[in-house]
Scaffold this active site. Structure first.
Site, PDB file in Angstrom:
ATOM      1  N   LYS A  48       0.859  -1.186   0.000  1.00 16.91           N
ATOM      2  CA  LYS A  48       0.000   0.000   0.000  1.00 16.91           C
ATOM      3  C   LYS A  48       0.896   1.237   0.000  1.00 16.91           C
ATOM      4  O   LYS A  48       1.761   1.389   0.861  1.00 16.91           O
ATOM      5  CB  LYS A  48      -0.916   0.016   1.222  1.00 16.91           C
ATOM      6  N   HIS A 157      -9.246   1.954  12.219  1.00 17.67           N
ATOM      7  CA  HIS A 157      -8.757   1.520  10.911  1.00 17.67           C
ATOM      8  C   HIS A 157      -9.654   2.073   9.805  1.00 17.67           C
ATOM      9  O   HIS A 157     -10.861   1.951   9.872  1.00 17.67           O
ATOM     10  CB  HIS A 157      -8.712  -0.012  10.853  1.00 17.67           C
ATOM     11  N   ARG A 158      -9.023   2.684   8.796  1.00 19.90           N
ATOM     12  CA  ARG A 158      -9.771   3.340   7.719  1.00 19.90           C
ATOM     13  C   ARG A 158      -9.875   2.488   6.466  1.00 19.90           C
ATOM     14  O   ARG A 158     -10.363   2.952   5.449  1.00 19.90           O
ATOM     15  CB  ARG A 158      -9.097   4.662   7.341  1.00 19.90           C
ATOM     16  N   ASP A 159      -9.417   1.271   6.505  1.00 15.04           N
ATOM     17  CA  ASP A 159      -9.366   0.479   5.277  1.00 15.04           C
ATOM     18  C   ASP A 159      -9.898  -0.929   5.513  1.00 15.04           C
ATOM     19  O   ASP A 159      -9.182  -1.893   5.370  1.00 15.04           O
ATOM     20  CB  ASP A 159      -7.929   0.430   4.752  1.00 15.04           C
ATOM     21  N   VAL A 160     -11.144  -1.024   5.916  1.00 15.58           N
ATOM     22  CA  VAL A 160     -11.766  -2.320   6.141  1.00 15.58           C
ATOM     23  C   VAL A 160     -12.282  -2.816   4.807  1.00 15.58           C
ATOM     24  O   VAL A 160     -13.028  -2.124   4.123  1.00 15.58           O
ATOM     25  CB  VAL A 160     -12.920  -2.215   7.164  1.00 15.58           C
TER      26      VAL A 160
END
Length: 161
Positions: A48, A157-160
């Site tokens: 990422k 968490h911002r990316d589930v």
């Protein structure tokens, strides 16, 4: 404004002297996910890259950040790397992708994770149109358990996915 293809690292680009970019997997609000190959371990990984298209563009491999947004980006980069460090502590937690490495390069930051095969929930829903109650519970319970663990540690968490 740069062309769309200039937004991504070129296939064959090597990061951190060992991760060879193979292809773009996904581009989202806070970054770009690449499939890559770890030349040392000879394993496929996901990387990422912190990339905010609102105020960044690529000049070759390096990212250029608008002067007026540099302080915002530095703050985002610090949060990105802190999240990587904290998530790397959850390597034994099922439901959380394993963070293998993280580093800074090309005026930005990268998180190296295990590469997971399969389809996304979105892809599954496009194909099947809906989930049964049993399927929904089977999918959502491990996600909720994993989120509970990271939330206990104060991670939002911002990316589930």
């Amino acid at each position: 404004m740069p062309e769309e293809k200039e937004k991504y690292l070129a296939e064959g680009t090597v990061l951190d002297r060992r991760y060879e970019i193979r292809r773009v997997v996904k581009c989202g609000g806070f970054g770009i996910i690449y499939e890559a190959y770890n030349q040392n371990s000879q394993k496929r990984v996901a990387i990422k890259e912190l990339f905010e298209s609102e105020y960044m563009y690529r000049n070759g491999e390096k990212l250029v950040i608008s002067e007026e947004k540099k302080h915002i980006f530095e703050n985002e980069k610090e949060k990105f790397l802190k999240e990587a460090r904290r998530l790397s502590d959850f390597s034994s937690e099922p439901g959380i992708v394993h963070v293998l490495d993280y580093f800074q390069e090309n005026n930005t930051a990268y998180i190296v994770m295990e590469y997971l095969e399969g389809e996304t929930l979105g892809e599954h829903l496009k194909r099947e149109k809906k989930l049964t109650e049993e399927e929904a519970v089977r999918i959502i319970l491990p996600v909720l358990q994993a989120l509970e663990e990271v939330h206990k540690e104060g991670i939002l968490h911002r990316d589930v996915a």
